[in-house]
Design a protein around this motif. Structure first.
Motif, short mmCIF file in Angstrom:
data_model
loop_
_atom_site.label_atom_id
_atom_site.label_comp_id
_atom_site.label_asym_id
_atom_site.label_seq_id
_atom_site.Cartn_x
_atom_site.Cartn_y
_atom_site.Cartn_z
N SER A 93 4.98 1.72 0.51
CA SER A 93 4.73 1.34 -0.81
C SER A 93 6.17 1.58 -1.79
N ALA A 94 5.37 0.38 -3.18
CA ALA A 94 6.38 1.00 -4.28
C ALA A 94 6.98 2.07 -4.78
N GLY A 95 8.10 2.52 -5.43
CA GLY A 95 8.34 2.97 -6.25
C GLY A 95 8.27 2.52 -7.45
N GLY A 96 8.27 3.67 -8.81
CA GLY A 96 7.88 3.53 -9.98
C GLY A 96 6.97 4.56 -10.34
N THR A 97 6.60 4.22 -11.53
CA THR A 97 5.98 5.64 -12.66
C THR A 97 4.94 4.43 -13.84
N VAL A 98 3.42 4.56 -13.12
CA VAL A 98 2.77 4.29 -14.60
C VAL A 98 2.05 5.11 -14.96
N THR A 99 2.07 4.84 -15.79
CA THR A 99 0.45 5.62 -17.07
C THR A 99 -0.02 4.74 -17.72
N PHE A 133 -5.57 1.06 5.23
CA PHE A 133 -5.08 1.39 3.38
C PHE A 133 -4.24 -0.27 2.97
N VAL A 134 -3.34 -0.83 4.06
CA VAL A 134 -3.12 -1.84 3.66
C VAL A 134 -3.84 -3.04 2.49
N GLN A 135 -5.57 -2.88 3.60
CA GLN A 135 -6.42 -3.68 2.49
C GLN A 135 -6.69 -3.53 1.18
N LYS A 136 -7.32 -2.22 1.42
CA LYS A 136 -7.08 -1.40 0.03
C LYS A 136 -6.26 -1.44 -1.10
N ALA A 137 -4.82 -1.68 -0.72
CA ALA A 137 -4.07 -1.41 -1.76
C ALA A 137 -3.68 -2.98 -1.97
N ARG A 138 -4.14 -3.86 -1.53
CA ARG A 138 -3.56 -5.53 -0.98
C ARG A 138 -5.16 -5.71 -2.46
N ALA A 139 -5.92 -5.30 -2.49
CA ALA A 139 -7.42 -5.77 -2.63
C ALA A 139 -7.09 -5.20 -4.40
N ALA A 140 -6.32 -4.57 -4.09
CA ALA A 140 -6.06 -3.60 -5.79
C ALA A 140 -5.20 -4.25 -6.51
N GLN A 141 -4.50 -4.91 -5.62
CA GLN A 141 -2.86 -5.65 -6.30
C GLN A 141 -3.96 -6.46 -6.71
N ALA A 142 -4.17 -7.45 -6.06
CA ALA A 142 -5.14 -9.24 -6.12
C ALA A 142 -6.20 -9.60 -7.27
N ALA A 143 -6.37 -7.00 -7.70
CA ALA A 143 -7.45 -7.27 -8.90
C ALA A 143 -6.75 -6.84 -9.89
N GLY A 144 -4.96 -6.83 -9.77
CA GLY A 144 -4.43 -6.75 -11.18
C GLY A 144 -3.77 -5.61 -11.58
N GLY A 160 0.50 8.38 5.14
CA GLY A 160 -0.71 7.00 5.57
C GLY A 160 1.31 6.03 5.48
N THR A 161 0.31 4.94 6.29
CA THR A 161 1.50 3.68 6.04
C THR A 161 0.69 2.40 6.47
N LEU A 162 1.06 2.02 4.58
CA LEU A 162 0.93 0.69 4.82
C LEU A 162 1.05 -0.31 5.96
N GLY A 163 2.13 -0.30 6.80
CA GLY A 163 2.34 -0.83 7.73
C GLY A 163 3.26 -2.88 7.30
N GLU A 164 3.24 -2.84 6.11
CA GLU A 164 4.03 -3.82 4.74
C GLU A 164 4.89 -3.46 3.77
N PRO A 165 5.69 -3.79 3.65
CA PRO A 165 5.88 -3.25 2.03
C PRO A 165 4.95 -4.00 0.86
N LEU A 166 5.17 -3.18 -0.08
CA LEU A 166 4.06 -3.93 -1.57
C LEU A 166 4.57 -3.34 -2.59
N ALA A 167 4.26 -4.41 -3.26
CA ALA A 167 4.79 -4.19 -4.56
C ALA A 167 4.49 -3.37 -5.86
N LEU A 168 3.24 -2.53 -5.40
CA LEU A 168 2.72 -1.46 -5.93
C LEU A 168 3.19 -0.46 -5.21
#
Ligand code: BES
Ligand code: ZN
Length: 383
Positions: A93-99, A133-144, A160-168
């Motif tokens: 996962s990427a790190g970061g703080t989101v409100t 997991f990675v498919q859920k995360a990618r779909a979330a990213q694609a949806a903004g 869990g493990t995404l298996g590839e770095p994600l910018a989210l």
């Protein structure tokens, strides 16, 4: 000749430990250091303590350092209505703080599921299961979405493990924490992660003289984060120390290596580094015995591996079976052509959990007895 000498050797090996309580004392001391994650101070404290124990038995020790990179969660959470609730960053996962506002995503979190809600600029909350997991995360990213919370569908924390770095930022949470994130609630996702270099250290104990070993007894000393690692794998580590203790006054000790591997839980790092850096040792080994989770009897002691070693076990009167390698430190040795035996008693209920706090020294000693009998058979008459 063989038959005449073996009983004498077995009598030597059968000598009890010099003090019955030693194994129990070592157990308490090492557990007191806490979880032995590779690269942590507790991991080093445990190794330093056990190194001194090998030396007190008359062994020399050598440390083999090796480096590798590891993804670490430094403590991640989600805050809602002023309450901070713990979660775990998914690996990669990427790190970061989101409100932002939480949006509960229906279904498994496929692109079609995301099409039914508006997660743009928000935090998507999706349930674990059905798709990776990675498919859920990618779909979330694609949806903004700006961040994702994945809620466990079974009791307990989600690792869990995404298996590839994600910018989210992607956080895994327990069902309780998931239930505390209602649709439309403002939440703050705080994902703190680091990709860092780990300095792993294997500990090798041996008798002087410099002869290459014929048998290597090994166990991993490291544990996963948050788990005290009593059965996984202080049990195997203490078995290796006990083997060294039982063999200390026999000629077999000078023909053996006693190795505590590091970084097993990060992907067999220590055993791979050992095999890579010791080609001459590996070439001369007649057997590698790996002991992992031998202090809790989920099933009777299982010994499996190479046919020739299984035959030796059977000659020694110890049940064993020809078998596939399993997921522990025997694998790199087997891949390098070394005959291996894997000793374990099954995955207990506290495997990789905070509850891995106990092991039965009697079972450890029984494992040692079995390993000694087979080693005596493999090494043959005392030379
Ligand atoms: N102690 C386990 C391996 C094990 C499994 C021993 C079953 C006895 C019975 C080991 O520490 C572990 O968790 N291995 C990982 C794989 C490793 C490459 C990270 C596993 O089995 O998932
Ligand atoms: Zn293990």
């Amino acid at each position: 000749m063989r038959l005449l000498i073996r009983p004498a050797l077995l009598a030597l090996l059968a000598l009890p430990s010099s003090a019955g309580a030693l194994l129990e004392d070592d157990l308490q001391t090492v557990l007191g250091f806490g979880p032995r994650v590779a690269g942590s101070p507790a991991n080093e404290a445990a190794r330093g303590y056990l190194e001194a124990r090998f030396r007190a038995l008359g062994y020399q020790t050598r440390r083999q350092p090796f480096g590798y990179s590891r993804f670490d969660d430094l403590g991640s959470d989600v805050s809602v209505a002023g309450q901070v609730r713990a979660g775990r960053a998914l690996q990669d996962s990427a790190g970061g703080t989101v409100t932002a506002t939480a949006v509960r995503v229906p279904g498994a979190g496929t692109p079609e599921d995301f099409a039914r809600v508006d997660v743009r600029g928000r935090v998507a909350v999706v349930t674990r299961g059905e798709i990776p997991f990675v498919q859920k995360a990618r779909a979330a990213q694609a949806a903004g979405a700006l961040g994702v919370v994945i809620v466990n569908h079974v009791a307990g924390e989600l690792r869990g493990t995404l298996g590839e770095p994600l910018a989210l930022p992607v956080l895994g949470v327990s069902p309780e924490v998931g239930a505390a994130l209602p649709d439309g609630a403002p939440v703050t996702l705080n994902v703190r992660v680091r990709e860092g270099t780990v300095q792993g250290v294997n500990l090798i104990a041996f008798k002087g003289g410099g002869a290459p070993p014929e048998v290597l007894f090994g166990a991993h000393l490291d544990s996963v984060s948050g788990a005290p690692g009593a059965n996984d794998n202080l049990s195997g580590s203490l078995a290796v120390l006990e083997l060294a203790r039982r063999m200390a006054n026999t000629p077999l000790s000078a023909r053996s290596y006693f190795t505590l591997f590091d970084g097993e839980e990060d992907g067999l790092r220590g055993s791979r580094a050992f095999v890579q850096d010791h080609p001459e040792v590996v070439a001369g080994l007649r057997a590698m015995f790996n002991l992992d989770m031998v202090g809790v009897n989920v099933m009777p002691l299982s010994i499996s591996g190479e046919a020739a070693l299984v035959a030796a076990a059977q000659r020694a009167g110890v049940p064993a079976s020809v078998g596939a390698p399993g997921s522990s430190d025997q694998v790199p040795f087997r891949q390098a052509g070394v005959p291996t035996l894997f000793f374990h008693r099954g995955l207990d209920a506290h495997y990789h959990q905070p509850g891995d706090t106990a092991l039965d020294p009697v079972l450890v000693r029984e494992t040692v007895d079995a390993a000694l009998k087979i080693a005596g058979e493999v090494l043959g008459p005392v030379r």
